[in-house]
Write an enzyme that holds these catalytic residues in place. Sequence first.
Site, PDB file in Angstrom:
ATOM      1  N   GLU A  83      -6.424  11.811   1.362  1.00 55.99           N
ATOM      2  CA  GLU A  83      -6.897  10.591   2.034  1.00 55.99           C
ATOM      3  C   GLU A  83      -6.940  10.770   3.553  1.00 55.99           C
ATOM      4  OE1 GLU A  83      -4.961   6.978   0.655  1.00 55.99           O
ATOM      5  OE2 GLU A  83      -5.387   5.971   2.542  1.00 55.99           O
ATOM      6  N   LYS A 266       2.472   1.231  -1.541  1.00 57.18           N
ATOM      7  CA  LYS A 266       1.482   2.312  -1.700  1.00 57.18           C
ATOM      8  C   LYS A 266       1.342   3.060  -0.371  1.00 57.18           C
ATOM      9  CE  LYS A 266      -2.675   4.427  -1.916  1.00 57.18           C
ATOM     10  NZ  LYS A 266      -3.357   5.091  -0.802  1.00 57.18           N
ATOM     11  N   ASP A 282       8.055  17.164  -7.879  1.00 56.77           N
ATOM     12  CA  ASP A 282       7.453  16.330  -8.922  1.00 56.77           C
ATOM     13  C   ASP A 282       7.221  14.925  -8.351  1.00 56.77           C
ATOM     14  OD1 ASP A 282       6.953  14.686 -11.083  1.00 56.77           O
ATOM     15  OD2 ASP A 282       8.478  15.580 -12.366  1.00 56.77           O
TER      16      ASP A 282
HETATM   17  C1  MEV Z   1      -3.983   2.732   2.216  1.00 54.17           C
HETATM   18  O1  MEV Z   1      -3.865   4.015   1.662  1.00 54.17           O
HETATM   19  C2  MEV Z   1      -2.605   2.141   2.469  1.00 54.17           C
HETATM   20  C3  MEV Z   1      -2.584   0.703   3.001  1.00 54.17           C
HETATM   21  O2  MEV Z   1      -3.300  -0.150   2.139  1.00 54.17           O
HETATM   22  C4  MEV Z   1      -1.130   0.305   3.095  1.00 54.17           C
HETATM   23  C5  MEV Z   1      -0.907  -1.146   3.475  1.00 54.17           C
HETATM   24  O3  MEV Z   1      -1.764  -2.003   3.205  1.00 54.17           O
HETATM   25  O4  MEV Z   1       0.203  -1.411   3.986  1.00 54.17           O
HETATM   26  C6  MEV Z   1      -3.248   0.632   4.350  1.00 54.17           C
END
Ligand code: MEV
Length: 435
Positions: A83, A266, A282
């Site tokens: 990413e 995430k 892992d």
């Molecule tokens: C994108 O990979 C991660 C975000 O969505 C995290 C967040 O919203 O805090 C930007």
Amino acid sequence: MKRTSRIPGFYKVTVEERRSLVAEATGEDAASIGRSLDGGGLDAETADKFVENVLGTYALPYGVALNVRVNGHDYVVPMVVEEPSVVAAASNASKMVRAGGGFVAEVDAPIMTSQIQLTAVTDYPRAREAILAHEAEILERANRSIPGLVARGGGARGVEVRSLGDASDQMMVVHVLVDCQDAMGANLVNTVAEAVADRLAELASGKVGLRILSNLCDRRCVRVTARVPLDVLATDDMDGAAVADGIVNASRFAELDPYRAATHNKGIMNGIDAVTIATGNDWRAVEAGAHAFAARSGRYSPLATWRREGDVLVGKIELPMALGTVGGTLRVHPGARLSLRLLGTESASQLATVAAAMGLASNLAAVRALATDGIQRGHMALHARSVAVAAGATGELVARVAQMIVEARDITVDAAKRALGVLRKESDSATALGD
Ligand code: MEV
């Protein structure tokens, strides 16, 4: 030599030059960086020994986060991730944290949990008493099954007993807690589960069920704190205090809403997974542990939170971290071995602090962007660089073309080709004029 994680202008130079700069900063040989990473860090023949039915390997970008200081040590942090902006975001946020002294981390002993499920247990209180009365014997049996780990100073440390469901389930589980030292520990802990299961069933007058590790390794947590001076948070349009308030607001949103907490986490895992993969660990295990831990109160919650303390923004993260620096993939994956050399550590605990710090850094970068310009502006700026490269820009032209297409709000290969044409024409006429 003193390792440094500060390499200004790093992103502007070529891959080859970056290898030399990282070699200088870490003491690693530049040629060995190339050898370890060319071909994706793993050849097909070695890959064939990892998994089944191999056709080849599948490469991902390998970058390094800079500016990272954890507990007073500088780290060049390898990150494997597809990413855009994850590596840049971790580096930028680490620079902000560095202005407040760097990340401060503490880590639990590397204790993993071996689970032995027992079924058909009709008298749980008696089974519990019998097992706990034989704890020393259980630990001894466990240790006999993992002599290598015991020789390295690890081994079984304790036994826990829990009843599951109601009386009609007739089910209980025994946990054997194992100090795995620098190993992730899955194989060790599974071996222990199988070694002690029959004796536990005998003591409980029940039957053996599943024998496997738990990925909710909440005995092996890491906690990291970042203290960021408000002034370094400022953007062109907002002062540091306003940005900090926006970040606290983002933290509260995640604390109050599981839908937001999932996305917040995430963003944290962007940093943690990238380090986990780069070091041959892992990442599914780390993900499973992180999300189970985030839901431990019965409500899914953010792994990191932010508060203002006067002129400082304070961020804290806590999560389980089952990472190893020995065994498994690590022994045979040249890319993973390079990562540990760049980090300059053989300690799984130290690696865990760095990975968690990258989680907190990724979170800071994300919530700062969300609380200010929004996430798309930064993403677009980075995307523009790949578009510029796709249009044929090289060297310093990449950044100039990217800037032109961002300013024109037309981030397409056609626009980049036009911008490149303009810049080349300018440079030709400058040469003709003898500039
Ligand atoms: C994108 O990979 C991660 C975000 O969505 C995290 C967040 O919203 O805090 C930007």
